[in-house]
Scaffold this active site. Structure first.
Site, mmCIF file in Angstrom:
data_model
loop_
_atom_site.group_PDB
_atom_site.id
_atom_site.type_symbol
_atom_site.label_atom_id
_atom_site.label_comp_id
_atom_site.label_asym_id
_atom_site.label_seq_id
_atom_site.Cartn_x
_atom_site.Cartn_y
_atom_site.Cartn_z
ATOM 1 N N SER A 1 -85.866 -51.198 80.756
ATOM 2 C CA SER A 1 -86.489 -49.738 81.143
ATOM 3 C C SER A 1 -86.150 -48.690 80.185
ATOM 4 O O SER A 1 -86.769 -47.658 79.987
ATOM 5 C CB SER A 1 -86.256 -49.551 82.385
ATOM 6 O OG SER A 1 -84.859 -49.216 82.628
ATOM 7 N N ASP B 1 -80.160 -40.298 88.921
ATOM 8 C CA ASP B 1 -80.402 -41.095 87.889
ATOM 9 C C ASP B 1 -79.732 -40.467 86.671
ATOM 10 O O ASP B 1 -80.133 -39.857 85.990
ATOM 11 C CB ASP B 1 -81.885 -41.407 87.577
ATOM 12 C CG ASP B 1 -82.292 -42.445 86.370
ATOM 13 O OD1 ASP B 1 -81.053 -42.740 85.789
ATOM 14 O OD2 ASP B 1 -83.437 -42.738 86.062
ATOM 15 N N HIS C 1 -81.598 -43.265 82.900
ATOM 16 C CA HIS C 1 -82.603 -42.884 81.935
ATOM 17 C C HIS C 1 -82.493 -41.643 81.217
ATOM 18 O O HIS C 1 -81.728 -41.019 81.791
ATOM 19 C CB HIS C 1 -83.644 -43.351 82.649
ATOM 20 C CG HIS C 1 -83.967 -44.683 83.357
ATOM 21 N ND1 HIS C 1 -83.488 -44.892 84.642
ATOM 22 C CD2 HIS C 1 -84.172 -45.860 82.749
ATOM 23 C CE1 HIS C 1 -83.795 -46.444 84.825
ATOM 24 N NE2 HIS C 1 -84.075 -46.876 83.502
#
Length: 423
Positions: free
Chosen positions: A153, A399, A402
């Protein structure tokens, strides 16, 4: 002309006035002089024009050679972040259709992030200046070519970054987006350029290969099998790989196929398992890559910021509520593995020196380590409803892996741009 002069002489000798000969002689000499002056004037103009053009062209040519030489000697990955609200960001995240359409984990502004300073940091190498990113030039470089990002990702994060950097130079009616399982394709029709992302978080075959349903409890991989994935990228002109974070979890190696009743399972430890996976990857490149056309890149480990105590916060804190980069130039997070990076570096060198494959490492780890404030944190789509406990402690669901877009991955792609267009 000589016959004409002889005629004049004859006429003079036959009694014509001397003035007649002098008049014609002067006219002829005048014509000759005029022609000579015109030739001299044209020659002078040509000389002056040539000199002017050479003066106009030479500095540009010299500048390009100097820039190329400085870039070839430059360590792009050693430098500092400089606040720049004039040339950054490179695109408007709210206007990029790919950010919200493909992955809401990157659309931080759309999910309520108000502190926007993270948008305006530019990476400045110590040794040189990076050429300005030019979307049209990048598309021209990719004309009639296929670029494929392969990985997890975070590599998708980088792929979305690039298509956002290019989107404004692609007419809406001249682009196509196509999904085919683990493969996502952007086609810039005007340039016949294809920019893909292919989901393969471990590069080799595993039970996590479904792009949409890969959250399995016990992760198993066939460390010596890559063909299942590689057939989707074997014709690429540019390959950009990454694969780190998934290897840091508990992995079981499967010897044999998933369908085999007598397959063997083994725990080899993270570094050894990773080494075997990289060997399979490098062997495939050695056997299949077209050395005359294909360029290979491996993006180094993207750092996480889950341990705030490492930069001065209380234990248990993380990237939540961070608004500034880390200023300590020696900072290195404990979640980034030098051992894994050394294995990648060794694989890259072997490909270059023994296999003749043109491969480069985009060493983005250290520069990304400083950017603790550039993650989505809580400003993202939450696929599961948040519990009362989570709402009371926002850092628990932040998060810190990312990256918001526009943001840090734009710099990674800027490096890619420099390599493709200049090196």
């Amino acid at each position: 002309m000589m016959a004409y002069f002889n005629k004049l002489k004859t006429e003079k000798m036959n009694g014509r006035p001397l003035l007649f000969w002098s008049s014609w002689n002067n006219k002829v000499m005048g014509i000759q002089l005029t022609i000579q002056l015109l030739v001299a004037l044209i020659t002078a103009v040509l000389v002056i024009t040539t000199l002017s053009l050479s003066r106009a062209i030479r500095p540009k040519e010299i500048g390009e050679k100097i820039q190329l030489n400085s870039l070839s000697r430059c360590n792009f990955f050693s430098g500092k972040w400089v606040f720049d609200n004039q040339s950054r960001p490179l695109y408007n995240g709210s206007n990029c259709s790919f950010i919200s359409f493909l992955d809401d984990g990157m659309a931080c502004q759309n999910y309520g992030r108000k502190d926007l300073d993270y948008l305006y940091w530019k990476w400045q190498p110590h040794d040189c200046d990076l050429p300005k990113f030019n979307a049209t030039a990048m598309l021209e470089k990719l004309r009639n070519k296929r670029l494929v990002y392969v990985g997890d990702s975070l590599n998708r994060n980088q792929w979305v970054s690039l298509v956002c950097m290019l989107e404004s130079s692609i007419h809406t009616h001249l682009k196509q987006v196509h999904f085919n399982g683990s493969l996502v394709t952007l086609k810039a029709i005007e340039y016949n350029a294809t920019i893909d992302f292919y989901w393969a978080p471990l590069l080799v075959e595993s039970n996590c290969d479904d792009a949409w349903y890969h959250r399995v409890k016990d992760r198993v991989l066939r460390v010596d099998s890559i063909e299942k994935h590689a057939r989707f990228w074997e014709d690429a002109d540019v390959l950009v790989f990454n694969s780190y974070l998934w290897w840091r979890l508990d992995l079981t190696v499967l010897w044999g196929s998933f369908e085999s009743a007598d397959a063997k399972y083994e725990q080899l430890g993270m570094l050894r398992t990773y080494e075997l996976g990289l060997q399979t990857w490098a062997d495939w490149l050695d056997t299949h890559v077209n050395r005359t056309k294909t360029r290979v890149f491996f993006v180094s480990m993207s750092p996480t910021h889950s341990r705030g105590e490492e930069w001065g916060k209380a234990e248990g804190e993380n990237c939540y509520n961070e608004t500034e980069p880390i200023s300590n130039t020696e900072y290195w997070g404990s979640e980034s593995s030098p051992g894994m990076m050394r294995l990648v570096d060794a694989a890259i060198k072997k490909l270059n020196e023994k296999s003749g494959v043109k491969a480069d490492l985009l060493n983005i780890t250290q520069l990304s380590e400083y950017r603790k404030e550039a993650h989505p944190s809580i400003y993202r789509k939450h696929w599961d409803p948040l519990t009362k406990e989570q709402l009371e402690n926002p850092s628990s669901y932040a998060d810190c892996t990312h990256w918001c877009l526009p943001g840090v991955p734009d710099v990674w792609n800027h490096f890619l741009y420099v390599y493709l267009l200049y090196l």
